[in-house]
Design a protein around this motif. Sequence first.
Motif, mmCIF file in Angstrom:
data_model
loop_
_atom_site.group_PDB
_atom_site.id
_atom_site.type_symbol
_atom_site.label_atom_id
_atom_site.label_comp_id
_atom_site.label_asym_id
_atom_site.label_seq_id
_atom_site.Cartn_x
_atom_site.Cartn_y
_atom_site.Cartn_z
ATOM 1 N N VAL A 63 10.666 47.683 61.602
ATOM 2 C CA VAL A 63 11.773 48.628 61.400
ATOM 3 C C VAL A 63 11.728 49.129 59.958
ATOM 4 O O VAL A 63 11.852 50.331 59.698
ATOM 5 C CB VAL A 63 13.138 47.965 61.721
ATOM 6 C CG1 VAL A 63 14.292 48.824 61.201
ATOM 7 C CG2 VAL A 63 13.275 47.727 63.227
ATOM 8 N N GLU A 64 11.517 48.210 59.004
ATOM 9 C CA GLU A 64 11.458 48.590 57.586
ATOM 10 C C GLU A 64 10.299 49.545 57.299
ATOM 11 O O GLU A 64 10.384 50.380 56.409
ATOM 12 C CB GLU A 64 11.346 47.336 56.707
ATOM 13 C CG GLU A 64 12.635 46.543 56.646
ATOM 14 C CD GLU A 64 12.485 45.184 55.976
ATOM 15 O OE1 GLU A 64 11.360 44.823 55.556
ATOM 16 O OE2 GLU A 64 13.508 44.479 55.877
ATOM 17 N N LYS A 65 9.204 49.408 58.068
ATOM 18 C CA LYS A 65 8.048 50.296 57.888
ATOM 19 C C LYS A 65 8.209 51.606 58.649
ATOM 20 O O LYS A 65 7.342 52.474 58.585
ATOM 21 C CB LYS A 65 6.772 49.594 58.346
ATOM 22 C CG LYS A 65 6.359 48.462 57.438
ATOM 23 C CD LYS A 65 5.125 47.751 57.962
ATOM 24 C CE LYS A 65 4.760 46.590 57.061
ATOM 25 N NZ LYS A 65 3.669 45.775 57.595
ATOM 26 N N GLY A 66 9.305 51.752 59.399
ATOM 27 C CA GLY A 66 9.552 52.987 60.131
ATOM 28 C C GLY A 66 8.795 53.092 61.443
ATOM 29 O O GLY A 66 8.726 54.167 62.036
ATOM 30 N N ILE A 67 8.249 51.981 61.926
ATOM 31 C CA ILE A 67 7.505 51.995 63.196
ATOM 32 C C ILE A 67 8.462 51.826 64.372
ATOM 33 O O ILE A 67 8.326 52.477 65.406
ATOM 34 C CB ILE A 67 6.444 50.853 63.233
ATOM 35 C CG1 ILE A 67 5.521 50.917 62.020
ATOM 36 C CG2 ILE A 67 5.661 50.878 64.544
ATOM 37 C CD1 ILE A 67 4.642 52.125 61.940
ATOM 38 N N SER B 162 9.912 54.110 67.017
ATOM 39 C CA SER B 162 10.473 55.323 66.420
ATOM 40 C C SER B 162 9.364 56.195 65.833
ATOM 41 O O SER B 162 9.563 57.374 65.607
ATOM 42 C CB SER B 162 11.488 54.975 65.330
ATOM 43 O OG SER B 162 10.860 54.253 64.291
ATOM 44 N N ASN B 163 8.189 55.591 65.607
ATOM 45 C CA ASN B 163 7.075 56.337 65.046
ATOM 46 C C ASN B 163 5.992 56.485 66.112
ATOM 47 O O ASN B 163 5.062 55.687 66.189
ATOM 48 C CB ASN B 163 6.524 55.625 63.803
ATOM 49 C CG ASN B 163 5.468 56.436 63.090
ATOM 50 O OD1 ASN B 163 4.807 57.280 63.687
ATOM 51 N ND2 ASN B 163 5.288 56.183 61.805
ATOM 52 N N ALA B 164 6.154 57.499 66.961
ATOM 53 C CA ALA B 164 5.212 57.714 68.053
ATOM 54 C C ALA B 164 3.815 58.039 67.538
ATOM 55 O O ALA B 164 2.820 57.740 68.196
ATOM 56 C CB ALA B 164 5.719 58.832 68.972
ATOM 57 N N THR B 165 3.735 58.627 66.352
ATOM 58 C CA THR B 165 2.435 58.983 65.782
ATOM 59 C C THR B 165 1.601 57.738 65.517
ATOM 60 O O THR B 165 0.417 57.699 65.827
ATOM 61 C CB THR B 165 2.622 59.772 64.467
ATOM 62 O OG1 THR B 165 3.467 60.888 64.726
ATOM 63 C CG2 THR B 165 1.302 60.239 63.913
ATOM 64 N N GLU B 166 2.229 56.711 64.950
ATOM 65 C CA GLU B 166 1.516 55.467 64.654
ATOM 66 C C GLU B 166 1.097 54.772 65.947
ATOM 67 O O GLU B 166 -0.018 54.263 66.066
ATOM 68 C CB GLU B 166 2.388 54.545 63.804
ATOM 69 C CG GLU B 166 1.692 53.285 63.353
ATOM 70 C CD GLU B 166 0.462 53.516 62.478
ATOM 71 O OE1 GLU B 166 -0.379 52.607 62.409
ATOM 72 O OE2 GLU B 166 0.335 54.600 61.878
#
Length: 185
Positions: free
Chosen positions: A69-73, A92-96
Amino acid sequence: SALSFQVLLKSDAPTGDVLLDETLRHIKATESAETVQAWIELLTGETWNPFKLQYQLRNVRERIAKALVEKGILTTEKQNFLLFDMTTHPVSNATEKQRLVKKLQESVLERWVNDPHRMDRRTLALLVLAHSSDVLENVFASLADDQYDVAMNRTKDLLDMDPEVEAAKARGTEMIWAVLAAFNK
Protein backbone atom coordinates in the motif's frame (compact mmCIF):
# COMPACT_ATOMS: atom_id res chain seq x y z
CA SER A 1 16.95 -33.80 -0.54
CA ALA A 2 15.75 -30.28 -1.35
CA LEU A 3 13.24 -30.51 1.49
CA SER A 4 16.05 -31.04 3.95
CA PHE A 5 18.25 -28.20 2.62
CA GLN A 6 19.32 -26.11 5.56
CA VAL A 7 19.34 -22.34 5.34
CA LEU A 8 22.79 -20.96 6.09
CA LEU A 9 23.35 -17.23 6.43
CA LYS A 10 25.96 -15.93 3.96
CA SER A 11 25.60 -12.27 4.89
CA ASP A 12 23.62 -10.35 7.47
CA ALA A 13 24.06 -7.04 5.66
CA PRO A 14 20.79 -5.06 5.82
CA THR A 15 18.65 -5.26 2.69
CA GLY A 16 16.62 -2.12 3.33
CA ASP A 17 13.40 -4.17 3.55
CA VAL A 18 12.01 -4.40 7.09
CA LEU A 19 10.65 -7.96 6.75
CA LEU A 20 13.76 -9.29 5.01
CA ASP A 21 16.01 -7.71 7.61
CA GLU A 22 13.92 -9.18 10.41
CA THR A 23 14.13 -12.58 8.71
CA LEU A 24 17.92 -12.27 8.49
CA ARG A 25 18.09 -11.49 12.21
CA HIS A 26 16.02 -14.60 12.98
CA ILE A 27 18.18 -16.81 10.76
CA LYS A 28 21.31 -15.39 12.38
CA ALA A 29 19.91 -15.99 15.88
CA THR A 30 19.02 -19.66 15.44
CA GLU A 31 21.11 -22.09 17.44
CA SER A 32 21.09 -24.73 14.72
CA ALA A 33 20.34 -24.38 11.02
CA GLU A 34 16.71 -24.91 10.01
CA THR A 35 15.42 -26.38 6.76
CA VAL A 36 13.71 -24.32 4.05
CA GLN A 37 10.44 -26.08 4.92
CA ALA A 38 10.83 -25.18 8.61
CA TRP A 39 11.57 -21.52 7.80
CA ILE A 40 8.52 -21.27 5.54
CA GLU A 41 6.36 -22.61 8.36
CA LEU A 42 8.02 -20.38 10.95
CA LEU A 43 8.01 -17.16 8.96
CA THR A 44 4.40 -17.55 7.81
CA GLY A 45 3.22 -18.41 11.31
CA GLU A 46 2.07 -21.87 10.28
CA THR A 47 3.97 -23.68 13.02
CA TRP A 48 3.16 -23.76 16.69
CA ASN A 49 6.42 -25.21 17.95
CA PRO A 50 6.62 -23.49 21.37
CA PHE A 51 10.42 -23.56 21.25
CA LYS A 52 10.52 -21.67 17.94
CA LEU A 53 7.82 -19.02 18.42
CA GLN A 54 10.43 -16.28 18.82
CA TYR A 55 11.42 -16.83 15.16
CA GLN A 56 7.97 -16.18 13.75
CA LEU A 57 7.33 -13.01 11.82
CA ARG A 58 4.37 -11.28 13.43
CA ASN A 59 1.41 -10.31 11.21
CA VAL A 60 3.44 -11.07 8.11
CA ARG A 61 0.57 -10.89 5.57
CA GLU A 62 -0.70 -7.59 6.99
CA ARG A 63 2.81 -6.14 6.98
CA ILE A 64 3.42 -7.19 3.37
CA ALA A 65 0.08 -5.68 2.36
CA LYS A 66 0.91 -2.46 4.25
CA ALA A 67 4.28 -2.20 2.48
CA LEU A 68 2.58 -2.66 -0.91
CA VAL A 69 0.00 0.00 0.00
CA GLU A 70 2.86 2.38 0.91
CA LYS A 71 4.48 1.68 -2.48
CA GLY A 72 1.19 2.46 -4.25
CA ILE A 73 0.71 -1.09 -5.58
CA LEU A 74 -2.33 -1.91 -3.41
CA THR A 75 -4.99 0.11 -1.70
CA THR A 76 -6.99 -0.60 1.45
CA GLU A 77 -10.74 -1.05 1.48
CA LYS A 78 -13.35 -2.35 3.88
CA GLN A 79 -15.70 -4.95 2.44
CA ASN A 80 -18.92 -5.99 4.14
CA PHE A 81 -19.55 -9.73 4.35
CA LEU A 82 -23.03 -9.98 5.91
CA LEU A 83 -21.93 -10.48 9.53
CA PHE A 84 -18.59 -8.72 9.53
CA ASP A 85 -16.42 -6.15 7.80
CA MET A 86 -13.10 -7.26 6.38
CA THR A 87 -10.11 -5.24 5.26
CA THR A 88 -9.06 -6.08 1.71
CA HIS A 89 -6.18 -4.88 -0.41
CA PRO A 90 -7.17 -4.62 -4.08
CA VAL A 91 -4.57 -3.67 -6.69
CA SER A 92 -4.40 0.08 -7.24
CA ASN A 93 -1.45 0.09 -9.63
CA ALA A 94 -2.64 -1.93 -12.62
CA THR A 95 0.45 -0.89 -14.58
CA GLU A 96 2.79 -2.65 -12.16
CA LYS A 97 0.58 -5.75 -12.09
CA GLN A 98 0.47 -5.80 -15.89
CA ARG A 99 4.26 -5.43 -16.06
CA LEU A 100 4.71 -8.56 -13.93
CA VAL A 101 2.06 -10.49 -15.88
CA LYS A 102 3.73 -9.55 -19.16
CA LYS A 103 7.16 -10.50 -17.80
CA LEU A 104 5.91 -13.97 -16.83
CA GLN A 105 4.04 -14.45 -20.09
CA GLU A 106 7.10 -13.51 -22.14
CA SER A 107 9.34 -15.76 -20.03
CA VAL A 108 7.43 -18.85 -21.19
CA LEU A 109 6.64 -17.63 -24.71
CA GLU A 110 8.98 -15.23 -26.60
CA ARG A 111 11.88 -15.56 -24.14
CA TRP A 112 11.50 -19.27 -23.40
CA VAL A 113 14.96 -20.79 -22.93
CA ASN A 114 13.80 -24.37 -22.27
CA ASP A 115 16.35 -24.66 -19.47
CA PRO A 116 15.66 -23.31 -15.98
CA HIS A 117 19.37 -22.73 -15.41
CA ARG A 118 19.50 -20.24 -18.28
CA MET A 119 16.38 -18.48 -17.02
CA ASP A 120 16.65 -15.24 -15.07
CA ARG A 121 16.62 -16.26 -11.38
CA ARG A 122 14.08 -13.65 -10.35
CA THR A 123 11.73 -14.76 -13.12
CA LEU A 124 12.15 -18.41 -12.13
CA ALA A 125 11.40 -17.50 -8.51
CA LEU A 126 8.36 -15.48 -9.60
CA LEU A 127 7.02 -18.45 -11.61
CA VAL A 128 7.49 -20.75 -8.61
CA LEU A 129 5.75 -18.29 -6.28
CA ALA A 130 2.89 -17.65 -8.74
CA HIS A 131 2.42 -21.41 -9.04
CA SER A 132 2.54 -21.89 -5.26
CA SER A 133 -0.01 -19.08 -4.82
CA ASP A 134 -2.38 -20.61 -7.37
CA VAL A 135 -2.37 -17.51 -9.59
CA LEU A 136 -0.47 -18.88 -12.58
CA GLU A 137 -3.62 -19.62 -14.59
CA ASN A 138 -4.74 -16.02 -14.04
CA VAL A 139 -1.35 -14.80 -15.30
CA PHE A 140 -1.93 -16.60 -18.61
CA ALA A 141 -5.72 -16.01 -18.82
CA SER A 142 -5.42 -13.03 -21.21
CA LEU A 143 -3.46 -15.07 -23.79
CA ALA A 144 -4.99 -16.49 -26.95
CA ASP A 145 -5.96 -20.16 -26.58
CA ASP A 146 -2.92 -21.54 -28.43
CA GLN A 147 -0.52 -19.29 -26.47
CA TYR A 148 -2.28 -20.20 -23.21
CA ASP A 149 -1.76 -23.91 -23.94
CA VAL A 150 1.93 -23.38 -24.76
CA ALA A 151 2.47 -21.25 -21.63
CA MET A 152 0.71 -23.73 -19.33
CA ASN A 153 2.49 -26.75 -20.83
CA ARG A 154 5.94 -25.14 -20.61
CA THR A 155 5.28 -24.01 -17.05
CA LYS A 156 4.00 -27.46 -16.10
CA ASP A 157 7.13 -29.06 -17.56
CA LEU A 158 9.28 -26.59 -15.60
CA LEU A 159 7.45 -27.07 -12.32
CA ASP A 160 7.34 -30.85 -12.71
CA MET A 161 11.13 -31.02 -12.82
CA ASP A 162 12.72 -32.82 -9.90
CA PRO A 163 13.84 -30.13 -7.43
CA GLU A 164 16.55 -32.45 -6.10
CA VAL A 165 18.13 -32.86 -9.52
CA GLU A 166 17.76 -29.20 -10.52
CA ALA A 167 19.13 -27.89 -7.21
CA ALA A 168 22.22 -30.04 -7.65
CA LYS A 169 22.85 -28.78 -11.20
CA ALA A 170 23.38 -25.08 -10.68
CA ARG A 171 24.69 -22.93 -7.88
CA GLY A 172 22.55 -19.99 -6.93
CA THR A 173 19.12 -21.50 -7.56
CA GLU A 174 19.11 -24.10 -4.77
CA MET A 175 16.79 -21.98 -2.62
CA ILE A 176 14.25 -21.59 -5.44
CA TRP A 177 14.13 -25.37 -5.96
CA ALA A 178 13.93 -26.00 -2.22
CA VAL A 179 10.96 -23.60 -1.98
CA LEU A 180 9.27 -25.42 -4.89
CA ALA A 181 9.88 -28.77 -3.17
CA ALA A 182 8.42 -27.39 0.07
CA PHE A 183 5.26 -26.13 -1.64
CA ASN A 184 4.87 -29.32 -3.67
CA LYS A 185 5.16 -31.69 -0.73
